[in-house]
Scaffold this motif. Structure first.
Motif, PDB file in Angstrom:
ATOM      1  N   ALA A  30       0.835  -1.207   0.000  1.00  0.00           N
ATOM      2  CA  ALA A  30       0.000   0.000   0.000  1.00  0.00           C
ATOM      3  C   ALA A  30       0.868   1.255   0.000  1.00  0.00           C
ATOM      4  CB  ALA A  30      -0.942  -0.002   1.201  1.00  0.00           C
ATOM      5  N   LEU A  31       1.913   1.274   0.806  1.00  0.00           N
ATOM      6  CA  LEU A  31       2.798   2.440   0.834  1.00  0.00           C
ATOM      7  C   LEU A  31       3.475   2.671  -0.515  1.00  0.00           C
ATOM      8  CD1 LEU A  31       4.510   2.028   4.331  1.00  0.00           C
ATOM      9  CD2 LEU A  31       2.745   3.686   3.679  1.00  0.00           C
ATOM     10  N   ILE A  32       3.916   1.595  -1.138  1.00  0.00           N
ATOM     11  CA  ILE A  32       4.577   1.699  -2.443  1.00  0.00           C
ATOM     12  C   ILE A  32       3.598   2.219  -3.494  1.00  0.00           C
ATOM     13  CG2 ILE A  32       5.617   0.356  -4.323  1.00  0.00           C
ATOM     14  CD1 ILE A  32       6.780  -1.476  -2.044  1.00  0.00           C
ATOM     15  N   LEU A  33       2.404   1.626  -3.534  1.00  0.00           N
ATOM     16  CA  LEU A  33       1.417   2.034  -4.534  1.00  0.00           C
ATOM     17  C   LEU A  33       0.911   3.452  -4.284  1.00  0.00           C
ATOM     18  CD1 LEU A  33      -0.682  -1.219  -5.115  1.00  0.00           C
ATOM     19  CD2 LEU A  33       1.244  -0.320  -6.454  1.00  0.00           C
ATOM     20  N   GLU A  34       0.758   3.842  -3.031  1.00  0.00           N
ATOM     21  CA  GLU A  34       0.328   5.213  -2.726  1.00  0.00           C
ATOM     22  C   GLU A  34       1.368   6.217  -3.204  1.00  0.00           C
ATOM     23  OE1 GLU A  34      -0.408   5.064   1.492  1.00  0.00           O
ATOM     24  OE2 GLU A  34      -2.549   4.700   1.176  1.00  0.00           O
ATOM     25  N   HIS A  35       2.642   5.884  -3.011  1.00  0.00           N
ATOM     26  CA  HIS A  35       3.719   6.769  -3.482  1.00  0.00           C
ATOM     27  C   HIS A  35       3.672   6.899  -5.010  1.00  0.00           C
ATOM     28  CE1 HIS A  35       7.570   8.791  -3.579  1.00  0.00           C
ATOM     29  NE2 HIS A  35       8.003   7.896  -4.459  1.00  0.00           N
ATOM     30  N   LYS A  36       3.514   5.773  -5.673  1.00  0.00           N
ATOM     31  CA  LYS A  36       3.440   5.790  -7.144  1.00  0.00           C
ATOM     32  C   LYS A  36       2.203   6.555  -7.609  1.00  0.00           C
ATOM     33  CE  LYS A  36       4.721   4.659 -11.275  1.00  0.00           C
ATOM     34  NZ  LYS A  36       5.865   5.308 -11.907  1.00  0.00           N
ATOM     35  N   TYR A  37       1.079   6.357  -6.912  1.00  0.00           N
ATOM     36  CA  TYR A  37      -0.161   7.058  -7.248  1.00  0.00           C
ATOM     37  C   TYR A  37       0.036   8.575  -7.134  1.00  0.00           C
ATOM     38  CZ  TYR A  37      -5.090   8.362  -7.186  1.00  0.00           C
ATOM     39  OH  TYR A  37      -6.302   8.942  -7.466  1.00  0.00           O
ATOM     40  N   ASP A  38       0.680   9.020  -6.069  1.00  0.00           N
ATOM     41  CA  ASP A  38       0.951  10.453  -5.887  1.00  0.00           C
ATOM     42  C   ASP A  38       1.821  10.990  -7.016  1.00  0.00           C
ATOM     43  OD1 ASP A  38      -0.552  10.428  -3.572  1.00  0.00           O
ATOM     44  OD2 ASP A  38       1.205  10.330  -2.228  1.00  0.00           O
ATOM     45  N   GLN A  39       2.825  10.210  -7.406  1.00  0.00           N
ATOM     46  CA  GLN A  39       3.692  10.621  -8.519  1.00  0.00           C
ATOM     47  C   GLN A  39       2.887  10.762  -9.808  1.00  0.00           C
ATOM     48  OE1 GLN A  39       6.670   7.506  -8.547  1.00  0.00           O
ATOM     49  NE2 GLN A  39       8.186   8.873  -7.608  1.00  0.00           N
ATOM     50  N   PRO A  71       3.533   4.787   8.087  1.00  0.00           N
ATOM     51  CA  PRO A  71       4.798   4.203   7.595  1.00  0.00           C
ATOM     52  C   PRO A  71       5.736   3.743   8.707  1.00  0.00           C
ATOM     53  CG  PRO A  71       4.268   6.177   6.366  1.00  0.00           C
ATOM     54  CD  PRO A  71       3.270   6.098   7.488  1.00  0.00           C
ATOM     55  N   ASP A  72       5.772   4.458   9.819  1.00  0.00           N
ATOM     56  CA  ASP A  72       6.632   4.045  10.931  1.00  0.00           C
ATOM     57  C   ASP A  72       6.128   2.749  11.547  1.00  0.00           C
ATOM     58  OD1 ASP A  72       8.351   6.218  10.660  1.00  0.00           O
ATOM     59  OD2 ASP A  72       7.156   7.480  12.011  1.00  0.00           O
ATOM     60  N   ALA A  73       4.820   2.599  11.653  1.00  0.00           N
ATOM     61  CA  ALA A  73       4.245   1.363  12.198  1.00  0.00           C
ATOM     62  C   ALA A  73       4.540   0.184  11.275  1.00  0.00           C
ATOM     63  CB  ALA A  73       2.745   1.517  12.403  1.00  0.00           C
ATOM     64  N   VAL A  74       4.446   0.414   9.976  1.00  0.00           N
ATOM     65  CA  VAL A  74       4.731  -0.640   8.992  1.00  0.00           C
ATOM     66  C   VAL A  74       6.173  -1.116   9.152  1.00  0.00           C
ATOM     67  CG1 VAL A  74       4.959  -1.127   6.525  1.00  0.00           C
ATOM     68  CG2 VAL A  74       2.999   0.204   7.357  1.00  0.00           C
ATOM     69  N   LYS A  75       7.084  -0.174   9.257  1.00  0.00           N
ATOM     70  CA  LYS A  75       8.505  -0.504   9.423  1.00  0.00           C
ATOM     71  C   LYS A  75       8.721  -1.256  10.733  1.00  0.00           C
ATOM     72  CE  LYS A  75      13.041   1.659   9.562  1.00  0.00           C
ATOM     73  NZ  LYS A  75      13.800   2.904   9.558  1.00  0.00           N
ATOM     74  N   GLN A  76       8.065  -0.810  11.787  1.00  0.00           N
ATOM     75  CA  GLN A  76       8.231  -1.430  13.096  1.00  0.00           C
ATOM     76  C   GLN A  76       7.705  -2.871  13.107  1.00  0.00           C
ATOM     77  OE1 GLN A  76       6.221   0.596  16.314  1.00  0.00           O
ATOM     78  NE2 GLN A  76       7.774  -0.043  17.762  1.00  0.00           N
ATOM     79  N   VAL A  77       6.589  -3.125  12.440  1.00  0.00           N
ATOM     80  CA  VAL A  77       6.034  -4.477  12.377  1.00  0.00           C
ATOM     81  C   VAL A  77       7.040  -5.418  11.723  1.00  0.00           C
ATOM     82  CG1 VAL A  77       4.262  -5.924  11.296  1.00  0.00           C
ATOM     83  CG2 VAL A  77       3.622  -3.811  12.440  1.00  0.00           C
TER      84      VAL A  77
END
Length: 124
Positions: A30-39, A71-77
């Motif tokens: 989701a984070l990757i696709l959201e970044h691409k979507y914003d771009q 994003p911080d929670a994702v990294k922490q998990v």
């Protein structure tokens, strides 16, 4: 995986190529696709940069089934689950499904019962 062996995720018989692959949890996708979507939205004047229906549906899916949004929670998990010698497959299944008890985790990913006693202790 040889033709004689039957795939069985409970025993981590999922093929060498899959066991060695880097897996991503839904929240990471989701984070990757959201970044691409914003771009793509920033370059929306160019018709070649339009978002496809498949892309939008994929983004909606992973957002819907992502337990972690920050994003911080994702990294922490990922960091926490990585401490327990889980395979990528096990890590992502547990990260996606978020079991609430040890029993539930073992029911979802039976291979952790044998391979990951440290993880089970952490869950207690």
């Amino acid at each position: 995986m040889s033709g004689e062996e039957e795939e069985n995720a409970a025993e981590l018989k999922i093929g060498d190529e899959f066991l060695k692959a880097k897996c991503l949890m839904n929240c990471e996708v989701a984070l990757i696709l959201e970044h691409k979507y914003d771009q793509l939205q920033q370059m929306s004047d160019d018709p070649r940069n339009q978002v496809s229906q498949v892309f939008e549906k994929s983004l909606q899916y992973v957002k819907r089934f992502s337990r972690y949004k920050n994003p911080d929670a994702v990294k922490q998990v990922r960091e926490i689950l990585s401490r327990y010698q889980l395979t990528e497959f096990e890590l992502c299944v547990l990260g996606n499904l978020c079991p609430e008890t040890v029993e539930e985790a073992i029911a979802m990913v039976p291979s952790i019962k044998v391979s990951c006693a440290h993880f089970l202790l952490w869950c207690l």
